[in-house]
Design a protein around this motif. Sequence first.
Motif, PDB file in Angstrom:
ATOM      1  N   LEU A 166       0.947  -0.934  -0.292  1.00  0.00           N
ATOM      2  CA  LEU A 166      -0.212   0.423   0.114  1.00  0.00           C
ATOM      3  C   LEU A 166       0.731   1.992  -0.771  1.00  0.00           C
ATOM      4  O   LEU A 166       1.948   1.168   0.682  1.00  0.00           O
ATOM      5  CB  LEU A 166      -0.636  -0.043   1.396  1.00  0.00           C
ATOM      6  CG  LEU A 166      -2.108  -1.239   1.471  1.00  0.00           C
ATOM      7  CD1 LEU A 166      -2.818  -1.094   3.173  1.00  0.00           C
ATOM      8  CD2 LEU A 166      -2.720  -1.492  -0.215  1.00  0.00           C
ATOM      9  N   THR A 167       0.027   1.802  -0.614  1.00  0.00           N
ATOM     10  CA  THR A 167       1.064   3.690  -0.884  1.00  0.00           C
ATOM     11  C   THR A 167       0.306   4.299   1.093  1.00  0.00           C
ATOM     12  O   THR A 167       0.243   3.584   1.645  1.00  0.00           O
ATOM     13  CB  THR A 167       0.272   4.361  -1.495  1.00  0.00           C
ATOM     14  OG1 THR A 167      -1.261   5.120  -0.408  1.00  0.00           O
ATOM     15  CG2 THR A 167      -0.088   4.301  -2.803  1.00  0.00           C
ATOM     16  N   VAL A 168       2.306   5.087   1.319  1.00  0.00           N
ATOM     17  CA  VAL A 168       1.384   5.894   2.375  1.00  0.00           C
ATOM     18  C   VAL A 168       0.370   6.440   2.888  1.00  0.00           C
ATOM     19  O   VAL A 168       0.157   6.423   4.355  1.00  0.00           O
ATOM     20  CB  VAL A 168       2.820   6.414   2.545  1.00  0.00           C
ATOM     21  CG1 VAL A 168       3.095   7.464   3.880  1.00  0.00           C
ATOM     22  CG2 VAL A 168       4.335   5.511   2.263  1.00  0.00           C
ATOM     23  N   ALA A 169      -0.435   7.014   2.316  1.00  0.00           N
ATOM     24  CA  ALA A 169      -1.561   7.945   2.379  1.00  0.00           C
ATOM     25  C   ALA A 169      -2.525   6.726   2.586  1.00  0.00           C
ATOM     26  O   ALA A 169      -2.833   7.356   2.940  1.00  0.00           O
ATOM     27  CB  ALA A 169      -1.815   8.583   1.229  1.00  0.00           C
ATOM     28  N   THR A 170      -2.595   5.185   2.268  1.00  0.00           N
ATOM     29  CA  THR A 170      -3.434   4.329   2.346  1.00  0.00           C
ATOM     30  C   THR A 170      -3.174   3.993   3.450  1.00  0.00           C
ATOM     31  O   THR A 170      -4.122   3.589   4.327  1.00  0.00           O
ATOM     32  CB  THR A 170      -3.323   3.312   1.124  1.00  0.00           C
ATOM     33  OG1 THR A 170      -3.600   3.847   0.288  1.00  0.00           O
ATOM     34  CG2 THR A 170      -4.215   2.370   1.589  1.00  0.00           C
ATOM     35  N   LEU A 171      -1.966   3.812   4.055  1.00  0.00           N
ATOM     36  CA  LEU A 171      -1.727   2.798   5.307  1.00  0.00           C
ATOM     37  C   LEU A 171      -2.340   3.905   6.475  1.00  0.00           C
ATOM     38  O   LEU A 171      -1.981   3.845   7.338  1.00  0.00           O
ATOM     39  CB  LEU A 171       0.202   2.674   5.464  1.00  0.00           C
ATOM     40  CG  LEU A 171       0.800   1.533   4.590  1.00  0.00           C
ATOM     41  CD1 LEU A 171       2.705   1.738   4.569  1.00  0.00           C
ATOM     42  CD2 LEU A 171       0.419   0.241   4.794  1.00  0.00           C
ATOM     43  N   GLU A 172      -1.227   5.086   5.687  1.00  0.00           N
ATOM     44  CA  GLU A 172      -1.956   6.289   7.100  1.00  0.00           C
ATOM     45  C   GLU A 172      -3.529   6.100   7.536  1.00  0.00           C
ATOM     46  O   GLU A 172      -3.780   6.074   8.489  1.00  0.00           O
ATOM     47  CB  GLU A 172      -2.021   7.745   6.774  1.00  0.00           C
ATOM     48  CG  GLU A 172      -1.826   8.521   8.098  1.00  0.00           C
ATOM     49  CD  GLU A 172      -1.769  10.339   7.556  1.00  0.00           C
ATOM     50  OE1 GLU A 172      -1.669  10.937   8.335  1.00  0.00           O
ATOM     51  OE2 GLU A 172      -0.981  10.261   6.597  1.00  0.00           O
ATOM     52  N   THR A 173      -4.294   6.151   6.406  1.00  0.00           N
ATOM     53  CA  THR A 173      -6.074   5.734   6.686  1.00  0.00           C
ATOM     54  C   THR A 173      -6.070   4.673   6.955  1.00  0.00           C
ATOM     55  O   THR A 173      -6.765   4.910   8.600  1.00  0.00           O
ATOM     56  CB  THR A 173      -6.297   6.145   5.572  1.00  0.00           C
ATOM     57  OG1 THR A 173      -6.357   7.373   4.620  1.00  0.00           O
ATOM     58  CG2 THR A 173      -7.913   6.482   5.344  1.00  0.00           C
ATOM     59  N   PHE A 174      -5.963   3.515   6.269  1.00  0.00           N
ATOM     60  CA  PHE A 174      -5.754   2.451   7.599  1.00  0.00           C
ATOM     61  C   PHE A 174      -5.611   2.207   8.883  1.00  0.00           C
ATOM     62  O   PHE A 174      -6.037   1.695   9.714  1.00  0.00           O
ATOM     63  CB  PHE A 174      -5.447   1.014   6.495  1.00  0.00           C
ATOM     64  CG  PHE A 174      -6.037   0.708   5.499  1.00  0.00           C
ATOM     65  CD1 PHE A 174      -7.389   0.510   6.105  1.00  0.00           C
ATOM     66  CD2 PHE A 174      -5.883   0.589   3.643  1.00  0.00           C
ATOM     67  CE1 PHE A 174      -8.215  -0.068   4.970  1.00  0.00           C
ATOM     68  CE2 PHE A 174      -6.556  -0.258   3.255  1.00  0.00           C
ATOM     69  CZ  PHE A 174      -7.878  -0.401   4.159  1.00  0.00           C
TER      70      PHE A 174
END
Length: 294
Positions: A166-174
Motif C-alpha cells: 500500500l501507499t503511505v497515504a493508504t497506510l496512514e488512513t488504514f
Amino acid sequence: MEQLPGKIFKVIRESKNMSLKEVADEDISVAQLSRYERGISGMTVDAFYRCLKTMSVSLDEFEYVFNNYSQPDDLVFSTSLADAYLSNNVLKLEKMFKTCQKLEKEHPNKKNYRLNRIVVRAVLSYCEDSIKVSKKDIEFLTDYLFSVEEWGRYELWLFTNSVGLLTVATLETFASEMISRTQFYHKLPENRKRILQMLLDVVNVCIEQDHLQVAMKFLNYIDNTNIPETDLYERILTKYHKAYYLFKAGKSTALEDMKECLNILEYLECYGAGQKLKRQIADLEVQVADSQKK
C-alpha cells in the motif's frame, strides 16, 4: 460430530474433578447439562460461557482441547507464513500459495480463501522482487478491510501482512481507521500484539520512504499504549524504530542504538527477526559510506 462439543466438555469437567451439579450450579439444570454432554441437546451460549467460567476454563482452552490439543487451522497457517517469511523460505511460500489457489478454486464464494491467497502472494513479493501482486487483488483486499466495521484477529493479520503493498497515504488512513475499528477486541493480548506489530510495520515503511511526520504520529501512539514489560520482543522493536526514525531525521549516532537492538535479538536467538534488521542496518551503513565519499 454434533456430539463432539459435549464430549469434550465432559472430558474437561472430569479432568477438573467436578460433578455435574458443581458445574451446573444455578445456570443450568443437571439434567440439561447431562443431555448436552451426551449430545442429546444443545446449550445456550450464555449457559456455556458461565459453565466454562465455573470450571475456570477459558474459551481458548476449550477450543484447544476441541481441536485435539492443537492450534486452530488459521493460527497454524499464520504461524507457518510468518516462519517462512522470516527464514526467507521461498519454496515453502510457493507451496502455501498453490494450496491457497486450490482452495480458492474449490470454494469461489468464500472470501477468506482469496484473501489468504493474496496475503501469501504479498509475502512472496517481499522475498522475491520479481513477484508482484495484481492491482485487482490489492483493490479486493482494501475493499474488504474498508467494509469491516470492527477488525478482529483476521483483519489485523490481513493488514499487517499487506503493509508493503500500500501507499503511505493508504497506510496512514488504514492505520488510523484500524485504531478505531478494533475497540471491541483491542484489550485481548493476542490482538494487542497484532495491533502493535501492524503499527511498527507501518512506521517502518513510512521511515524507509522518508514520511517521518506520519511515522512519528504512530510512534507517539505506540508510546501511549504502555507496552507491558513481558512483551519484550515488541519493546525491542519499538526501541529499534525510534532509533531508525532519529537516524533518518539526521542523528547519525542512532545507528548504534539500532545495532544494540539487533544484538539483543541475536542474543535471545531471534535470528529470523534479527536477519531482517541486519539487512536494513547494512543498507544504511552503505548509504552513510557513500555520502562520506562525496
